[in-house]
Enzyme design. Structure first.
Site, PDB file in Angstrom:
ATOM      1  N   HIS A  86       0.820  -1.219   0.000  1.00 32.26           N
ATOM      2  CA  HIS A  86       0.000   0.000   0.000  1.00 32.26           C
ATOM      3  C   HIS A  86       0.853   1.269   0.000  1.00 32.26           C
ATOM      4  CE1 HIS A  86       0.501   0.231   4.502  1.00 32.26           C
ATOM      5  NE2 HIS A  86       0.408   1.514   4.235  1.00 32.26           N
ATOM      6  N   GLU A 113      25.222   5.683   5.127  1.00 34.86           N
ATOM      7  CA  GLU A 113      24.111   5.578   4.186  1.00 34.86           C
ATOM      8  C   GLU A 113      24.562   5.017   2.841  1.00 34.86           C
ATOM      9  OE1 GLU A 113      22.216   9.295   3.626  1.00 34.86           O
ATOM     10  OE2 GLU A 113      21.808   9.629   5.765  1.00 34.86           O
ATOM     11  N   ASP A 136      -0.533  -7.482   1.918  1.00 33.44           N
ATOM     12  CA  ASP A 136       0.097  -6.162   1.817  1.00 33.44           C
ATOM     13  C   ASP A 136       1.615  -6.304   1.847  1.00 33.44           C
ATOM     14  OD1 ASP A 136       0.485  -3.466   1.727  1.00 33.44           O
ATOM     15  OD2 ASP A 136      -0.202  -3.054   3.775  1.00 33.44           O
ATOM     16  N   SER A 234       4.551   2.441   8.074  1.00 30.12           N
ATOM     17  CA  SER A 234       4.095   1.423   7.137  1.00 30.12           C
ATOM     18  C   SER A 234       5.256   0.854   6.335  1.00 30.12           C
ATOM     19  CB  SER A 234       3.056   2.015   6.181  1.00 30.12           C
ATOM     20  OG  SER A 234       1.865   2.315   6.865  1.00 30.12           O
TER      21      SER A 234
END
EC number: 3.4.21.120
Length: 1004
Positions: A86, A113, A136, A234
């Site tokens: 999603h 990074e 999902d 999420s």
């Protein structure tokens, strides 16, 4: 009879994984360079949205749009990231999305990074935007290869046999909002949450309109809310830790109603206040699809082949089945590659000639697993040391090979054959091995728990003139005194008569050496308390090398228990606690003496409650434990004990005085705290040591994880354990605690705290675990401190409600004042003065009458009034002289009734019993009725004499100690049954023979 050749088939299975290992070099999935995060974090803060340590979670990924974080992800290989589908609804997301790996601070540009673009997105085909919490999951293929270092490592994908149960603590990570609609953090946050049972989760979700969920989810969180994943998290990981340390990607953050809302009473809440557990995509259930994407999503990847003609089986997914005709082959696809061997009516013999599988301490990365046809695990194998001559007493077995995507090896080669079932003696555990070459052995099912009631054998034959060295790599067996439960015994002869050593417990044994060329190893387990077992390597050494080691002082010595006191003054255990489960829903046996401050408080010889040592002469417990048991001489404190059925330490202490708090209320359970002063000081050692007291203003943050220990932790309706148990419990907020106990008189006061998890079901408040210490590890100091004492509602029913503990910090001044008045005898217990909270009637003692009365100052045989005990069922007699009389003619007793009297004299005195009369009907006297006198009053009491015996009535019995038990066992009603007995207390110098027929028994 001629010997039949039972070799039904022999086939070479060689699994070779092809590919360039270069990109994976330096990768070690699920291993944090900073080590395990559970040692202190679990015991200090399991949740709380706190900042994670830089580098602690090197697999965490930040997905950014125009330099701003919008979703999380997890690195699972050198070029793959898993995230939530999603997060990728925008059709142009691939153009602007950047993947940052090694990220920690969202503002600073860090040297750690690494940034990548995405060249391909693979969403699960069943993902539907209208039902975004189902399937999902998405796989991102990066445009380059990640360079692994101490700041960047992949997370482990779950194995098909990984099990994470409700209550297990897992961590979710992200840069999402700290509160609902709140601010965004700068650095990575971590939140620890317990797994929620799926059926309970689906029930909660059913109250939310418009939500449709499937079984492909994992739920986690606290019913009371307060901690959760939130917006911006999420796609981030939900990671659970295997027992052996590696972190597994159990789920991906998908959905939740609000952030940190309570969901335990959803039905009664308006829609805008309803909450839910955190909803995560279950990666294990979708592992087949994920694996296929990782296999196919690499450009120019050499496709692996499967060929039976040349005996080589390659591929990451497949099953090779040998039917009755072992050369009849079929291949089917499954979630995990595997091969099945079916050898009808025979025993399977596996002989590895080559093993080269990625090595791991617990074989959780790449491994070959061997199962019975009922899917019972026999063993898991990895590394480069082949197991030798594995004989499996099952006619059908299954071999599953599992590989992650990080380190490639050449695979394995094995031969299988069928042998007569009686070729080797049946071990009873499914495996038996006769070994002629150096190698490795392990317990059945290792590293999972071994089976109950197993008897396993290994016989190792070394070259002539050699000795054998057994080196343990891992060891965890049920601990017991003298290793009488589960044990590993090592012998140096075939007949298993010349024993070298027997091992059990959790300490890693020192190397074992035989002085012959034979070593016989026996592994035996009982019916309960199984653990992960052991793994060991064995090598052949020359006698000369042992002599040289001995000269240099390198020979191992037998493990001896250290009894020196710690340098610290409190809160340190020389035997570190071990938690097999990272779970707040499971009770497990404690390592013996790992909680050295825990003590058993015994009344009339029976364990009645728990306490904690806080000084050489002082025990901390609850007032509810001691209030109605008023006689100091009946109490005994047993420190350093692990098993209530076996003798503990030799420092059993008599009680000098008992001091409950003067404001204790039995109606509200407020001020439920008491001090017990010992008659003699304890000598501290590794088994007996005090716990630290908190400061007066010390407070625990909600969701801090602490430990409660005791013998009744499994709940009121479960069988109580005789061995000390332990359980991790989270601290609840005061509001959440009060919500569980709205009906409690007086409510939840400032002197109480709540700990544990609950389902909100009804709970009959009880004190099954009264006095058990609730201790927390202070992260900065590295010591344990007692913050609570189990008061009521603790494990009365399994997980029904959180338990109520007396908060210790408000009573620090009171404790110090009492302890400073060492020479003063306090009279809070049994004080005839009015109770500060009003007159409180003593609660009835169920099934027991305590005959009150002080002990005489002189010899108890002096002229005093004779006390007559007329009660029957369970009577404790403390007054002397006295009489016990029973007449069924004048009493109405039901069939099968029984009576018990326990007589307890002051310390250093003994008891004189004079049987005046025993009578019963002639018929019942032959078969049923009797009167029995035991020495002692505990479960370990010993038979002394049984009446009637004509030549002993009238007669005298002298006790050997200061207590006796008199019992009339259950029997049918006899209208003529009755007896009369008088007793008195005496100094030891007055005792005669233990049983003396009396010619004149007029005086007791």
């Amino acid at each position: 009879m001629p010997t039949r050749n039972l070799l039904l088939g022999s086939i070479l299975l060689s699994l070779a994984v092809k590919g360039d290992p270069g990109p994976h070099r330096g990768a070690r999935c699920g291993v944090s360079p900073l080590g395990s995060a559970t040692e202190l974090n679990y015991l200090s803060r399991i949740v709380g949205g706190r900042e994670s340590k830089k580098g602690q979670h090197p697999w965490t990924v930040s997905l950014k749009r125009n330099g701003k974080h919008f979703c999380g992800g997890t690195l699972v290989s050198h070029c793959h990231v898993l995230t939530a589908a999603h997060c990728l609804l925008d059709r142009n997301v691939k153009l602007y999305m950047r993947v940052y790996i090694g990220e920690y601070d969202q503002i600073l540009k860090e040297e750690t990074e690494q940034m990548f673009r995405v060249i391909e997105i693979f969403k699960h085909p069943n993902f539907n935007q209208s039902q975004p919490m189902n399937y999902d999951v998405a796989v991102l293929l990066l445009d380059g290869s990640v360079t692994f270092d101490e700041n960047i490592q992949p997370a482990c994908l779950p194995n098909p046999d990984d099990v994470f149960e409700p209550g297990d603590l897992c961590v979710t990570l992200g840069w999402g909002h700290l509160t609902e609609n709140g601010i965004l953090p700068v650095v990575l946050q971590e939140v620890y949450l317990p797994i929620v049972d799926l059926s309970s989760c689906l029930h909660v979700m059913s109250a939310l309109k418009g939500t449709v969920v499937s079984s492909y989810i994992v739920c986690a969180g606290f019913p009371e809310g307060g901690k959760d994943a939130c917006q911006g998290d999420s796609g981030g990981p939900l990671l659970c830790q295997r027992r052996h340390g590696s972190w597994v990607l159990h789920g991906l953050t998908s959905w939740g109603m609000g952030c940190g809302r309570s969901w335990k009473n959803n039905v009664f809440l308006p829609h805008n206040r309803k909450g839910s557990p955190g909803i995560f995509t279950d990666i294990q259930k979708l592992l087949g699809w994920v694996s296929s994407q990782l296999n196919t999503a690499v450009p120019n990847k050499n496709q692996e082949s499967c060929s039976m003609q040349d005996g080589v089986l390659s591929g990451k997914s497949g099953e090779l089945i040998f039917l009755k005709n072992p050369m009849s082959v079929t291949r089917t696809m499954s979630g995990a590659p595997g091969f099945s061997l079916s050898l009808k009516t025979c025993t399977s013999c596996l002989n590895f000639t080559h093993l080269d599988i990625e090595s791991d301490f617990a074989c959780n990365l790449d491994y070959l697993a061997i199962y019975t046809d009922s899917h019972r695990l026999i063993g898991k194998f990895c590394g480069d040391i082949p197991p030798r001559s594995l004989l499996i007493s099952f006619s059908s077995i299954k071999l599953n090979f599992f590989s992650d995507f990080h380190e490639n090896r050449t695979g394995f080669v094995l031969y299988y054959s069928a042998v007569e079932p009686n070729t080797y003696p049946d071990s009873g555990c499914g495996s038996f091995a006769v070994l002629f070459e150096e190698g490795e052995i392990q317990s059945m099912n290792y590293p999972e728990n071994y089976l109950s009631n197993s008897r396993c054998h290994w016989i190792i034959h070394g070259p002539s003139g050699s000795y054998i060295k057994l080196q343990f790599e891992d060891f965890a067996l049920e601990p017991s005194d003298d290793c009488r439960s589960d044990y590993l015994a090592v012998y140096q002869d075939l007949a298993a008569e010349d024993k070298i050593e027997t091992f059990c417990g959790f300490s890693l044994p020192a190397p074992v050496y035989s002085t012959t060329a034979v070593m016989h190893i026996k592994f035996s387990t009982d019916e309960r308390d199984n653990d992960k077992g052991f793994r060991a390597t064995f090598t052949f050494v020359s006698p000369n090398s042992l002599v040289e080691d001995s000269r240099q002082g390198n020979m191992p010595s037998t493990n001896k228990k250290e009894t020196t006191a710690q340098d610290s003054i409190c809160g340190v255990s020389q035997v570190p606690p071990i938690f097999i489960y990272n779970s707040i829903a499971k009770v497990e046996e404690a390592v013996p003496h790992s909680w050295p401050w825990h003590t058993s408080l015994q009344y009339a010889g029976e364990h009645v409650c728990d306490g904690a040592i806080i000084a050489e002469n002082w025990i901390l417990t609850t007032a509810s434990c001691v209030l109605n048991r008023k006689f100091n001489d009946v109490w005994l404190v047993d420190p350093g004990i692990h098993d209530l059925l076996r003798p503990g330490h030799n420092q059993k202490g008599l009680v000098k005085q008992i001091i409950p708090h003067p404001s204790f209320s039995s109606q509200t359970n407020d001020f439920d705290i008491a001090l017990v002063e010992l008659d003699e000081s304890l000598q501290f050692n590794s088994d007996i040591f005090p716990i630290c007291l908190p400061g007066k203003t010390s407070e625990l943050a909600p969701a801090s994880l602490c430990v409660v220990s005791g013998w009744s932790l499994r709940g009121k309706e479960a069988e109580k354990s005789t061995k000390l148990q332990q359980r991790e419990v989270p601290i609840l907020t005061d509001d959440a605690c009060s919500a569980h106990y709205i009906q409690n008189p007086g409510g939840i006061t400032d002197r109480m705290l709540c700990a544990g998890i609950g389902t909100g079901q009804d709970n009959d408040s009880c004190s099954e675990q009264s006095g058990s210490p609730l201790v927390c590890l202070l992260e900065k100091k590295g010591i344990y401190t007692i913050f609570g004492i189990a008061s009521w509602g603790v494990n009365c029913k399994e997980n029904s409600k959180p338990g109520i503990y007396t908060k210790v910090s408000p009573f620090i001044d009171w404790i110090r004042q009492i302890m400073s008045d060492t020479g003063q005898i306090h009279s809070n217990l049994g004080d005839p003065k009015p109770h500060p909270m009003g007159n409180i009637e003593p609660e009835e003692t169920a099934g027991r009458d305590i005959i009150q009365g002080g002990f005489p100052t002189n010899d108890a045989s002096s002229n005093q009034n004779l006390y007559i005990a007329s009660s029957c069922e369970d009577v404790v007699l403390l007054q002397s002289p006295g009489e016990i009389k029973m007449e069924t003619k004048s009493q109405m007793y039901p069939n099968g009734f029984s009576c018990q009297w326990r007589i307890i004299a002051p310390k250093f005195q003994i008891i004189k019993l004079v049987m005046k009369q025993v009578h019963m009907s002639a018929e019942n006297g032959k078969c049923c009725n009797s009167l029995i006198i035991y020495e002692g009053i505990s479960k370990n009491k010993t038979l002394k004499v049984r009446f009637p015996t004509d030549e002993m009535v009238p007669g005298t019995v002298w006790s050997e100690g200061s207590s006796v038990t008199i019992e009339s066992p259950p029997h049918p009603v006899d209208p003529e049954f009755g007896f009369c007995l008088v007793y008195s207390f005496h100094s030891r110098t007055q005792s005669q023979d233990h049983v003396v027929p009396d010619s004149d028994s007029s005086e007791p």
